[in-house]
Each structure stands twice: as C-alpha cells, then as structure tokens.
Design a protein around this motif. Structure first.
Motif, PDB file in Angstrom:
ATOM      1  N   PHE A   1      -9.590   7.650  -2.971  1.00  0.00           N
ATOM      2  CA  PHE A   1      -8.807   7.621  -4.219  1.00  0.00           C
ATOM      3  C   PHE A   1      -9.629   7.577  -5.504  1.00  0.00           C
ATOM      4  CE2 PHE A   1      -5.630   5.017  -1.495  1.00  0.00           C
ATOM      5  CZ  PHE A   1      -5.183   6.167  -0.862  1.00  0.00           C
TER       6      PHE A   1
ATOM      7  N   PRO B   1      -8.454   1.136   0.077  1.00  0.00           N
ATOM      8  CA  PRO B   1      -9.286   2.153  -0.579  1.00  0.00           C
ATOM      9  C   PRO B   1     -10.787   1.924  -0.454  1.00  0.00           C
ATOM     10  CG  PRO B   1      -7.591   1.286  -2.070  1.00  0.00           C
ATOM     11  CD  PRO B   1      -7.644   0.379  -0.887  1.00  0.00           C
TER      12      PRO B   1
ATOM     13  N   GLY C   1     -11.216   2.926  -5.712  1.00  0.00           N
ATOM     14  CA  GLY C   1     -11.912   3.997  -5.020  1.00  0.00           C
ATOM     15  C   GLY C   1     -13.318   4.265  -5.504  1.00  0.00           C
TER      16      GLY C   1
ATOM     17  N   PHE D   1       0.455   3.827  -2.818  1.00  0.00           N
ATOM     18  CA  PHE D   1      -0.416   4.949  -2.470  1.00  0.00           C
ATOM     19  C   PHE D   1       0.277   6.025  -1.639  1.00  0.00           C
ATOM     20  CE2 PHE D   1      -3.637   1.251  -2.049  1.00  0.00           C
ATOM     21  CZ  PHE D   1      -3.773   1.152  -3.424  1.00  0.00           C
TER      22      PHE D   1
ATOM     23  N   THR E   1      -3.301   2.420   3.126  1.00  0.00           N
ATOM     24  CA  THR E   1      -4.731   2.685   2.995  1.00  0.00           C
ATOM     25  C   THR E   1      -5.431   1.575   2.223  1.00  0.00           C
ATOM     26  OG1 THR E   1      -4.198   5.041   2.816  1.00  0.00           O
ATOM     27  CG2 THR E   1      -6.452   4.382   2.275  1.00  0.00           C
TER      28      THR E   1
ATOM     29  N   HIS F   1       0.832  -1.204   0.000  1.00  0.00           N
ATOM     30  CA  HIS F   1       0.000   0.000   0.000  1.00  0.00           C
ATOM     31  C   HIS F   1       0.869   1.258   0.000  1.00  0.00           C
ATOM     32  CE1 HIS F   1      -3.520  -2.301   2.129  1.00  0.00           C
ATOM     33  NE2 HIS F   1      -3.522  -2.486   0.828  1.00  0.00           N
TER      34      HIS F   1
ATOM     35  N   ASP G   1      -3.256  10.033   5.508  1.00  0.00           N
ATOM     36  CA  ASP G   1      -4.561   9.383   5.307  1.00  0.00           C
ATOM     37  C   ASP G   1      -5.307   9.167   6.610  1.00  0.00           C
ATOM     38  OD1 ASP G   1      -2.768   7.403   6.205  1.00  0.00           O
ATOM     39  OD2 ASP G   1      -3.824   5.807   5.146  1.00  0.00           O
TER      40      ASP G   1
ATOM     41  N   GLY H   1     -11.663  -2.100  -6.843  1.00  0.00           N
ATOM     42  CA  GLY H   1     -10.459  -1.841  -6.071  1.00  0.00           C
ATOM     43  C   GLY H   1      -9.767  -3.082  -5.557  1.00  0.00           C
TER      44      GLY H   1
ATOM     45  N   ARG I   1     -14.982   5.481   0.872  1.00  0.00           N
ATOM     46  CA  ARG I   1     -13.960   5.106  -0.119  1.00  0.00           C
ATOM     47  C   ARG I   1     -12.937   6.222  -0.268  1.00  0.00           C
ATOM     48  NH1 ARG I   1     -18.908   3.774  -2.160  1.00  0.00           N
ATOM     49  NH2 ARG I   1     -19.281   1.523  -2.402  1.00  0.00           N
TER      50      ARG I   1
END
Length: 886
Positions: A547, A147, A314, A141, A145, A137, A511, A319, A545
């Motif tokens: 992203f 997503p 997302g 990202f 996270t 992750h 996040d 996802g 959600r």
C-alpha cells in the motif's frame, strides 16, 4: 540432528532450533537467522523442552469415556455428524477450531465444512483475539491485510502501543523496539493503556486512558492532524475515499474535550498529538486492548484513519500494525477459518467468490451465508440448534466469556468431539469422543505470523501412542462421510492446493496470493524458508510491505476512511458492580496453560491467579495486599490473590486469563466476563466487565510443597502446579480437620514407617508446620495459619534439591524462616535463569547501577529481556507489584 521449526506460542512467530539426542533429550534455542527473532526466545520459548513430555497426554481415542480404536472413533464421529445433517440440515453441525492448528489442518477442516458439508458454522478461537482487526482491515483496505513488517518497528521515530503489553505478551518484538530506540535518539515510545504495565518502563509517555475511550482518543487525534495541517493531501486525494465524512464526524473535537472524556491531562494529550503530527515515521501497534471490545472494529478504524490522513502506511517505519495473539491466527484467516470468510481471503457473501471456490474444490455445495460466530455458536448449542460440534486444539470452557453458559451449551449438545493432545482439560471433560492429536515437536506444516511471514513447523519427535495429525483425522472422517477430495498423502500436497487456490483466477484482485509456491515439490516444501506473502511471479521471494502507493483491494482500489461514532462499553458499572474488570495475559504463561503449566520455572514468576487493585479501590473494598478477594459479576464469580498497586487505574481491576479447572479451584476468570460482543466482528468484550470485590476470608490458609503430585480438593480455593523442584499447592480451608497432624500426614503421603516427622504447633496464634523426611531428604512440608501471612515459599522449594538436609535446614522448617543469609532469593524476577528479587536487590546494594550490570553479575535480563522492566524498578527503588505469597 538440529531441526529448524517455529515457536507454538504468540504471533511473533520466532524461529526455533530443536535438537534431540540419542537418549531422547531435547534442547531448544532461538534460530539465529530467522527474521522474526534472530536467535532470541522469550521465557516461554526457552522452556519449550520442559513441556514436551508425555505426562497428561491423550494417547488413544476415547468414546464415552472408554478407550476405542481409531476405526471405531472415526466411525462414531462420521455417523454422528451424518445423522445430524440428514435429520436437521448442514447448519445443525459446527466446527470450533484454533490458531494453534497449522495452516494445512485449518485448510482441510474449512474445506470439509464449507465446501462439502455446506455450512459456514466453522469458527475459531481467533474470534476472541483478532476478529475486530480483520473487519477493520477489510473496511479500510478491502482486505484483511497487515501493511507493514517487523523492520518498521526498528525504522520508526515514534512507536505508539495501544492496548498492548508487548513487554510481556510479545517480548521479543518489544526488545527489538527498545534496542532500536537505544540506537536512535530521536525515537519515542508512547503506551496507551489504563494500566501502567511493564511496557511503560521503556516508554517516553504513558496515557492511562479511561477504559473504553480509545475511539475518542484517536478521533481527537484525527481532528488535531487535520487542524494542524498534518494531512498528506496528495495521498488522501489519490488513494483514499471518505475523508470528508470522517473529518466531519470529528470536526470541533478539541484536545480539552478528548482529555476530559479519556480521563487524561490536557498536557499529556497535547504532547501525544504533537509528536504524532510532527513525526513522519510512525507505527501504531495495537492488540487485545483494542480488539476485545464491543466497539473493537470502530477502534481499529479510528487508528487506521489517522494513518490514512497522513499517508503513513506501507512505507518504511510507518503504518498501523496489528499484533496477533496466536501462532497461526493469520494462517487461519488465510484459509477461511472464520465463519464469515471463504478460503484464500475470499468473501462468503460474494457470489463470484463462492462460485470460484466451489469450482476449484469441485465440491458438491458451498456455504452461501455467514455462519455462527464463536459466542453465537455456543448459544445455538444451548438452544438445541447445533446437534454436533467438533472442537480442535482449543479449550473454550476456559477462554470463552460467560463460561458457565458455555459449559451448559456443551452439555446440551448431542455429540461433542474434541481433538486435543491433552487428556484432561476443562473442555475434554465434556467430550463424547476424544481424538488424540499430535503436539508441537510432532506436527508438520506451516504457520503465519503477525507480519504475514509463513514459516515451517517441523517435527523432531515421533507421534506418541495413537496420536495423529489433525489434517489426517479430518480427512479420514470426510471420506467416511462419503466425500471425495480428501485423499491427501502429505502436508506438502495440502499446502500446494492451498497455494494454488490463492492464485486461482486472482490476477492481483486479492491480497492473499501464494501462487509462486503452488508448484513446490516435497523437497522444496520441506526446506521452505520463512517468506512474507504475497509470493507471486513478480515477487517470488515475498513482499515486505503493501500500500505504499495505493493499490488497495476495494473495487476502486482506494482505501476507505470510516467515520467513527464512539460508543461506550455495552455493560456499564453500577452501584452493585462498581469496578471494571480487565483480563489479559501474563509474562510466563500461555492461554489455558496446557503447555506452559508443565514447566516448573514458568510457574515460579506468578503461581496464583492475581487481582490487581488500586490502593483506594482496595481500601474501599476492605481487601489487603496478599490476601484473597472474591470478584463477582452478573455472570459469575472467582477468587484471586490480591495485589495492591498504584500502577492500576482507579476503578479498574486486572486479572489474568490463564487459570482453569486443571490448575485452580474458583480461579476461572471467564466465569465473570460478560458475553457482549462487537456487533460486526462478534469479538467478545473481555476488557470491560462490571464487577464487585469483597474479602474472601476462609478460616485457614495453607500451602503444601511435596515431591509428589498433591491431591486436589473437591471444592473451595486451591491452586496447584509444579514449582521449581517440587509440587506446590495453595489452599484456603473452611473447615478445620479433627487433627491437623493426621490431615498433614495424609496430604504428604507420610504414613510409612520410614518417614521422619517434624512438627511445630502454636494453637494460640494459629500456626502449624509439618515436614516429612526420608533418609535425610525432604519429602514434603505443610504450613498452616489462621491468616494469609504465611512465610515465603522460594527458600523452601530450594530445600528439595538437597540430598541430605543440614541441621540448620531442619531447624528452619520448624522456625519458618531460613537461618542462612541469602537462602531466600525472594519472588522470581528472571524465569530464564531463576533469579529472585532479593538476589537483584543484593547486587544493587553492592553497587550495580543499571540493568546491564545486573545482567553481568546474575545473567538476569540477558536472555529474552522480559524481566528488564522489573529489574529497572528495583534499580529505581520502586516497588515491584508481585502477587503474594512468593
């Protein structure tokens, strides 16, 4: 009064309503409004009330094997840790914690270690299950996270399960998937797993990949998506970087090459790739089959790359989704429970983050480098670099790889402190100080599930004996070591600090943000409803959600493609060790069985450690279905009951991870597992250890059923536990006693004058049966044979429910078989309602034609649904693999 709380098992995070009456009896049911489960519980959750008695509990502190006061025990811990730090520095101490801890417990021990002791030598058993996902992750990202959310599983048109036997390991989510599929004719399910597991029974396609080849498969998918114009160019251009390098890495990889390397047919690979390319709403769910690998991080990123290329992240029904193993593995990550993290998803290698956390905590120091990860930590103990370790709510001498070395490491450590709710575990045996902790039903705090949802665990029973919450114990030690900042009076106060840190100088840069919860008063904390983070001023009711339109947490706010170069498992098979050992969980047990092993009905589905072999591998090894086999690797050996099934991939053997020294002799699978780890995440490779198999041929086999707990042998193969209405033990006996009769009487405690003794002996065929009866009631029985083909146990356990044995029941004890039709229900299929294989087969013979009809007639499959795949096999006339004897 009913109390809403959260299940303490897997990462699904099901809501539970617990009720305790005036007499102290507890009942549990699913919380009908909790968004994780909407009232459903699996067999383990349904049996929670059977696991909360005080039998085996650690109820007072102990120092060097003797009962001690809390003051003496805490002083011993503080002095021991302080001495090690003064003489050898802060990195001479370590903390090994657990996804079984509540977030508030996790927070204070991480604060103590990193901000006051000044060491990052704090790691967690989550390292064994989720560490590769964390790194994957963060590489993609910029943050750890997940997503999406559970709702996406119901909105998707294609569900891809990779290295996940969700039907057994996450049954409530699996039932949600199957229900959604039933409502949506367009929905397809693909299962990618070397074994044909229970999850495959509801799937449209099973890809039995060669062990370790997952990266090749998803690299092949990435190449296929690019070639077939399935890329979302706008998403890739606006919200990602690195696509060109990732695609260059897979350029030219064909379906045929992918199929060949993965051990699959070209048609099956083409089908999967085509479905993925043409279906917009795709969720890829992955679990330990991906994570527990020496290249687990790359496998995670190979999956994420495919979702980034198609822009399927997302958005509703889309996802990559990491299925968490433990109830609070994610909560532990939130507070920095891993050795390479700081609290609130901040980075230990980031000077700005270190300064921020230290300033917020007002701590004298801050750890400034990554600490020792789990396997490294025990290696450091063995080498004498770690002088003191504090283990909390986990049993590493069962769960770590190469357990023999881990055991030696604890024995080499000057001070081993263990906080646990149970007195006797493989790990507490090696503790110098044992600290009694509260258990589920007594604990108070929060946990975070796989979809980022924070839920309350609330107490409905008082703490027994001298047991204390872990956070309070940590704070007491911290104050005795002279540290300030640990004067909390409640879990609500800790949670507020945790939430405040998450929003401290954040401004959307990180996040994890609970800033909207940082001002909760005690009443609001007590009534906190399940909520998904981030929970901010802009999103005060949580965030479903992330992203959908970018907004990643990398410096440029774009996701990163990671070029993946597939690597084989670190330890290949050889002529000496030709089989690949794969370990994992089974349906009705949890981790090291300290809780689920107390439930008689959960022991009925699979009583012994089993080893699943393909028929050809069994033939080559000379082992039989239902017999015993010895498995040996370069690291150790164990003995297990054999199940021969074509659902196992050739060249592989599967053994569950649960059995340990408290429940079995020679049944510890992690004695074999190699200690290879992913070089980035440090996660062990529990899915690929080279082993050999050979028959284990004791001179005698026996089983004992008794109303009383049975004394365990000092050596050899044995398995013990509660089963139905009695205690049960399976035995392999090397040396015949001088008298079977005297031996049997001793095992059954049958020396009293008022015992009526039944005996059957046939030395010519090596069969002996004994039973003890008092006042017409069966007290115990023993069946002995010179081979493994002993009679079914299920009908015998039912005799213990009779107050007075009938003449036919007495006769059956001598003949070794039930004399009435229907008495032997066969191996248990449905643990929730105690329904056996023969009962289901009988209803099929009477005309039941589907799972629903079986449910109407027997209730089987109508609670958690985890037994539906086995019922389906019986309906289809397929053999149901079952470790024998049942």
């Amino acid at each position: 009064m009913p109390v809403k709380t959260t299940c303490p098992y897997c990462g699904v995070g099901c809501g539970v309503v617990a009720d305790r009456d005036q007499a102290g009896a507890v009942t549990v049911r699913g919380d009908p409004v909790h968004p994780a489960n909407f009232g459903r519980l699996c067999a383990k959750g349904s049996a929670l009330a059977e696991t909360i008695d005080l039998e085996g509990r650690l109820l007072e502190p102990m120092v060097d094997g003797q009962a001690a006061t809390w003051d003496a025990a805490l002083g011993h811990v503080a002095d021991g840790f302080g001495k090690a730090i003064r003489e050898h520095g802060p990195d001479s101490v370590a903390f090994y914690v657990s996804g079984q801890l509540l977030t508030e417990d996790y927070y204070v021990v991480n604060k103590l270690a990193k901000g006051f002791v000044g060491t990052a030598n704090i790691d967690t058993n989550s390292r064994l299950c989720m560490a590769s996902s964390v790194v994957g992750h963060k590489r993609a990202f910029g943050s750890d996270t997940v997503p999406g959310c559970y709702e996406d599983l119901e909105l998707a048109d294609l569900l891809v399960l990779v290295g996940s036997n969700a039907a057994w390991c996450h049954p409530i989510l699996h039932q949600r998937m199957l229900a959604a599929k039933a409502r949506n004719p367009a929905c397809r399910i693909v299962v990618i797993d070397p074994r044909r597991t229970a999850t495959c029974e509801g799937a449209d396609l099973h890809l039995p990949v060669r062990s370790g080849s997952d990266s090749v498969l998803f690299n092949g998918l990435l190449a296929y998506l690019a070639k077939n114009k399935a890329a979302d160019g706008a998403f890739v251009g606006d919200f990602t970087t690195g696509a060109e390098a990732a695609l260059a890495q897979v350029a030219g990889q064909t379906v045929a090459h992918t199929a060949d390397v993965c051990g699959l047919t070209g048609a099956a690979v083409e089908q999967f790739f085509s479905w993925f390319a043409k279906t917009e709403r795709v969720v890829t769910l992955y679990s330990q089959g991906i994570n527990q690998s020496s290249s687990g991080v790359d496998k995670v990123n190979a999956i994420i790359n495919c979702h980034l290329l198609t822009g399927r992240i997302g958005k509703p029904g889309m996802g990559p989704f990491s299925l968490t193993g433990q109830p609070n593995a994610m909560g532990g990550r939130e507070v920095g429970g891993l050795a390479n993290q700081l609290a609130a998803h901040m980075e230990i290698e980031n000077p700005r983050h270190r300064e921020l956390v230290q300033r917020f905590w007002r701590s004298p120091v801050i750890a400034d480098k990554t600490g020792l990860k789990a396997v490294e930590m025990f290696d450091a103990m063995a080498a004498g670099r770690i002088k003191a370790v504090w283990i909390m709510s986990t049993n590493p001498l069962v769960s770590l790889p190469d357990v023999t070395r881990a055991r030696a490491a604890l024995d080499a450590c000057d001070l081993v402190v263990v906080s646990d709710c149970m007195r006797h575990t493989d790990t507490t045996r090696h503790g110098h100080v044992l600290l009694p902790a509260t258990a589920w039903g007594e604990k108070d705090g929060t946990v975070t599930n796989s979809e980022r949802r924070i839920s309350r665990q609330r107490p409905f029973m008082p703490a027994p004996g001298a047991a204390r919450p872990d956070w309070r114990t940590v704070c007491d030690v911290a104050r005795r070591m002279g540290f300030s900042g640990f004067d909390y009076t409640s879990v609500a106060e800790i949670f507020r600090e945790h939430a405040s840190l998450s929003g401290f100088e954040n401004n959307g840069a990180r996040d994890f943000d609970l800033s909207a919860l940082s001002t909760l008063d005690d009443r609001a904390y007590e009534t906190l409803a399940p909520v998904q983070w981030p929970v901010t001023r802009d999103y005060p009711t949580g965030t479903q959600r992330l992203f959908e339109t970018g907004g990643f947490f990398t410096p440029d706010r774009k996701a990163r493609f990671i070029p993946v170069v597939p690597r084989p498992p670190k330890n290949p098979t050889s002529r000496e060790h030709p089989l690949i050992l794969n370990t994992g969980r089974i349906r009705d047990q949890w981790h090291t069985m300290t809780r689920t092993g107390k439930s008689p009905r959960l022991m009925m589905h699979m009583f012994e450690p089993c080893a699943e072999f393909h028929p050809e591998d069994a033939r080559k090894a000379g082992i039989e279905d239902g017999a015993l086999a010895r498995l040996t690797s370069p690291w150790g050996q164990m003995v297990a009951r054999v199940t021969v099934t074509a659902e196992q991939r050739r060249g592989c053997v599967f053994v569950p991870m649960h059995w340990n020294g408290e429940y079995a002799g020679d049944g510890l699978i992690n004695a074999l597992v190699n200690p290879a780890t992913d070089p980035i995440s440090g996660q062990p490779e529990s899915k690929h250890t080279p082993v050999k198999a050979e028959p284990y041929l004791p001179k005698w086999h026996a089983f004992i059923l008794s109303r009383y707990e049975i004394e365990r042998p000092e050596k050899g193969y044995w398995v013990s536990g509660r089963a139905g209405t009695c205690w049960r033990m399976e035995l392999a006996i090397e040396e015949r006693p001088a008298s079977w009769r005297d031996w049997a009487r001793a095992q059954l405690r049958a020396e009293q004058d008022d015992i009526e003794w039944l005996a059957y002996r046939d030395p010519s065929i090596g069969r002996y049966r004994y039973a003890s009866i008092r006042d017409g009631r069966l007290e115990g029985c023993i069946f002995i044979a010179s081979d493994h083909r002993l009679v079914s146990r299920s009908w015998l356990t039912n005799l213990f429910a009779e107050n007075t044995l009938s003449p036919k029941a007495r006769m059956s004890l001598l003949t070794g078989q039930p004399l009435e039709a229907g008495e032997d229900i066969g191996p248990i299929v449905c643990s929730c309602f105690g329904i056996g294989q023969r009962q289901i087969s009988a209803e099929i013979s009477k005309g039941a034609r589907n799972v629903e009809a079986i449910g109407q007639r027997l209730k089987a499959g109508t609670n958690c649904g985890a037994c539906k795949p086995e019922i389906g096999k019986l309906l289809n006339g397929a053999p149901v693999p079952k470790p024998l004897p049942a």
